[in-house]
Scaffold this motif. Structure first.
Motif, PDB file in Angstrom:
ATOM      1  N   ASP A 166       0.833  -1.203   0.000  1.00 29.23           N
ATOM      2  CA  ASP A 166       0.000   0.000   0.000  1.00 29.23           C
ATOM      3  C   ASP A 166       0.866   1.252   0.000  1.00 29.23           C
ATOM      4  O   ASP A 166       0.595   2.215  -0.726  1.00 29.23           O
ATOM      5  CB  ASP A 166      -0.918   0.011   1.222  1.00 29.23           C
ATOM      6  CG  ASP A 166      -2.018  -1.034   1.138  1.00 29.23           C
ATOM      7  OD1 ASP A 166      -2.326  -1.468   0.013  1.00 29.23           O
ATOM      8  OD2 ASP A 166      -2.548  -1.423   2.194  1.00 29.23           O
ATOM      9  N   TYR A 170       0.943   4.266  -2.949  1.00 28.06           N
ATOM     10  CA  TYR A 170       0.753   5.705  -2.752  1.00 28.06           C
ATOM     11  C   TYR A 170       2.003   6.486  -3.123  1.00 28.06           C
ATOM     12  O   TYR A 170       1.909   7.633  -3.592  1.00 28.06           O
ATOM     13  CB  TYR A 170       0.335   5.976  -1.312  1.00 28.06           C
ATOM     14  CG  TYR A 170      -1.005   5.369  -0.960  1.00 28.06           C
ATOM     15  CD1 TYR A 170      -2.112   5.586  -1.764  1.00 28.06           C
ATOM     16  CD2 TYR A 170      -1.159   4.560   0.159  1.00 28.06           C
ATOM     17  CE1 TYR A 170      -3.341   5.021  -1.460  1.00 28.06           C
ATOM     18  CE2 TYR A 170      -2.379   3.983   0.468  1.00 28.06           C
ATOM     19  CZ  TYR A 170      -3.473   4.218  -0.344  1.00 28.06           C
ATOM     20  OH  TYR A 170      -4.685   3.649  -0.044  1.00 28.06           O
ATOM     21  N   PRO A 296      -1.665  11.594  -1.541  1.00 28.10           N
ATOM     22  CA  PRO A 296      -0.890  10.342  -1.554  1.00 28.10           C
ATOM     23  C   PRO A 296       0.213  10.311  -0.510  1.00 28.10           C
ATOM     24  O   PRO A 296       0.543   9.242   0.012  1.00 28.10           O
ATOM     25  CB  PRO A 296      -0.325  10.297  -2.977  1.00 28.10           C
ATOM     26  CG  PRO A 296      -0.405  11.693  -3.487  1.00 28.10           C
ATOM     27  CD  PRO A 296      -1.583  12.305  -2.819  1.00 28.10           C
ATOM     28  N   LEU A 299      -1.458   9.276   2.759  1.00 29.18           N
ATOM     29  CA  LEU A 299      -1.806   7.858   2.720  1.00 29.18           C
ATOM     30  C   LEU A 299      -0.560   6.982   2.795  1.00 29.18           C
ATOM     31  O   LEU A 299      -0.589   5.900   3.405  1.00 29.18           O
ATOM     32  CB  LEU A 299      -2.600   7.561   1.447  1.00 29.18           C
ATOM     33  CG  LEU A 299      -3.999   8.202   1.383  1.00 29.18           C
ATOM     34  CD1 LEU A 299      -4.595   8.048  -0.001  1.00 29.18           C
ATOM     35  CD2 LEU A 299      -4.912   7.596   2.435  1.00 29.18           C
ATOM     36  N   ALA A 300       0.535   7.435   2.185  1.00 30.20           N
ATOM     37  CA  ALA A 300       1.790   6.683   2.280  1.00 30.20           C
ATOM     38  C   ALA A 300       2.310   6.686   3.712  1.00 30.20           C
ATOM     39  O   ALA A 300       2.795   5.665   4.213  1.00 30.20           O
ATOM     40  CB  ALA A 300       2.829   7.275   1.333  1.00 30.20           C
TER      41      ALA A 300
END
Length: 476
Positions: A166, A170, A296, A299-300
């Motif tokens: 994941d 991202y 992103p 989220l990363a």
């Protein structure tokens, strides 16, 4: 029978997972990006205002909002050929394959072995009866092992690999967004430099006309020769200002070529006219609670928190016993012919437990290090969120001030142009001296350059807002 009961018990215990269960961070407790209430629109500049709407409908290919085919072509080529983006995509595939490989721990591991050896045994050695001290030994065997994940260490390990995938996804989105924004910003800058170069060259041409007029007046005896030197000095200053502009334009071209995956010597970039770019008017601004699910980089950072959280479980499971179920079946003989004899067959089955009794402080502080890594990732996540909100706030305020500044530059350029035309006419009629024309000439040049810079800045701050909101990748 007792072995069967033990196996069933271990399998039933396999539902346990040590370590913390990851919980997503709560959205920030704020309903706006700036201290003041967000205005609905900027002031009108160049007959255009930009309107802020509360939505997350930003399109993924946001650069198309500038309505330039040339700009679209440059961005599309960069996305197709940029090595950095290709490396990011390969890294994403690598993490996904590592995750798939990690799932293999949940399946039995089956191996087959074939061995052939020439041996000599001592006379007193018991066991295999060959009638000879030197003989051949051929062995065929298969082994089945299954790790019983009683304390969830394997599951936490796979959870960590999944979170790592994941994270890389991202990161790939962030690389895509960074590439597209760099291409658009550099294209806008290159167009602005080209416009400034054209404006400066027009001014130099006008100054040469002034020089011819001044030289004629000097010959007629109506103007002192010092006026000629003043105009020549002005021309030289204007020509000198071209060099840094042309250097900046060259650097922008070289950067665009690199972003497109081309050598600067092979680049074939389309010309983009700054005045033909369309300014995006409707600007969708995501709610603060939605931003953490769209950026992103946020989220990363969240995925990295998940990775470190799962690794706490992995480190904790190492402190507990590990269990596996092993089975072996095979046959051996002195030649291939007697491998099928019942006397040569062997097998074994049963559970194996490995208990860490003493390993110094390795396991204890290994778990402490995993907890420290998680706390570090939490702090990094918090900083990433704060920086994201700062960037959105800066972009919103910048667009408001850009419109105000641009409108002031429009008025300044118009006034300077009118003044210059009037003074030229009065100078030819002998109503004003050359110093007034010279001053107006310089002022018009400065206001023209400042106007072009303000136009480019408004475009680039619009790009900055799109990027700070996450670039709309979720709507692709």
């Amino acid at each position: 029978m007792k072995i069967l009961y033990l196996i069933v018990t271990l399998v039933m215990l396999g539902g346990c997972e040590v370590g913390p269960n990851f919980v997503r961070p709560a959205p920030p407790d704020t309903d706006r990006y700036t201290r003041e209430l967000q205005s609905e629109a900027t002031v009108t500049a160049q007959n255009q205002a930009q309107y802020f709407t509360s939505s997350n409908t930003l399109i993924a290919d946001w650069w198309k909002l500038f309505e330039s085919k040339e700009l679209n072509a440059v961005v599309n080529k960069a996305i197709a050929n940029n090595p950095t983006l290709q490396a990011s995509e390969a890294s994403l595939r690598q993490s996904q394959d590592s995750m798939r490989a990690g799932y293999g721990v949940f399946f039995p591991q089956i191996q087959a072995g074939v061995g052939a050896s020439r041996q000599r045994i001592a006379p007193a050695e018991q066991g295999l009866q060959t009638g000879h001290k030197i003989f051949n030994l051929i062995t065929l065997s298969s082994t089945v092992s299954y790790a019983i994940d009683v304390f969830g260490g394997a599951r936490r390990s796979v959870e960590s690999l999944r979170a790592q995938a994941d994270y890389q996804r991202y990161e790939n989105v962030a690389a895509y967004l960074m590439l597209s924004s760099n291409v658009v910003n550099t294209s806008i800058a290159r167009a602005a430099y080209a416009a400034e170069i054209r404006t400066t060259k027009k001014l130099i041409k006008l100054e040469h006309e002034q020089l011819r007029l001044t030289q004629a007046q000097v010959r007629a005896g109506t103007t002192p020769y010092a006026a000629v030197l003043s105009v020549q000095s002005l021309i030289a200053a204007s020509q000198a200002s071209l060099a840094p502009l042309e250097q900046s334009a060259s650097q922008a071209e070289h950067l665009l070529a690199t972003l497109e995956g081309e050598f600067p010597s092979n680049a074939n970039l389309p010309d983009i006219d700054l005045t033909r770019l369309s300014l995006p008017v409707d600007l969708p601004v995501s709610l603060p609670s939605d931003l953490v699910n769209q950026r992103p980089d946020i989220l990363a950072a969240e995925a990295q928190m998940h990775v470190t959280s799962a690794k706490i479980g992995v480190a904790t499971a190492l402190m507990f016993p590990s269990f596996s179920l092993n089975g072996t079946f095979g046959t051996s003989g002195t030649n291939f012919g007697n491998l099928t004899a019942s006397s040569g067959k062997f097998w074994s089955i049963g559970p194996v437990a490995t208990i860490p009794l003493f390993q110094g402080t390795t396991l204890w502080f290994g778990r402490k290090a995993a907890i420290d890594a998680y706390q570090q990732s939490r702090a990094n996540y918090r900083q990433t969120v704060l920086s994201a909100f700062e960037q959105v706030a800066d972009s919103l305020k910048a667009l408001e001030h850009d419109a105000e500044g641009l409108q002031a530059q429009v008025e300044a350029k118009r006034a300077a142009g009118e003044e210059l035309k009037l003074l030229h006419a009065n100078y030819r009629a002998g109503l004003v001296d050359y110093l007034a024309v010279l001053t107006a000439d310089v002022q018009y040049h400065e206001t023209s350059i400042s106007y072009l810079q303000a136009v480019a800045q408004r475009y680039q701050d619009t790009v900055a807002l799109f990027v700070s909101l996450g670039g709309g990748w979720w709507s692709s």
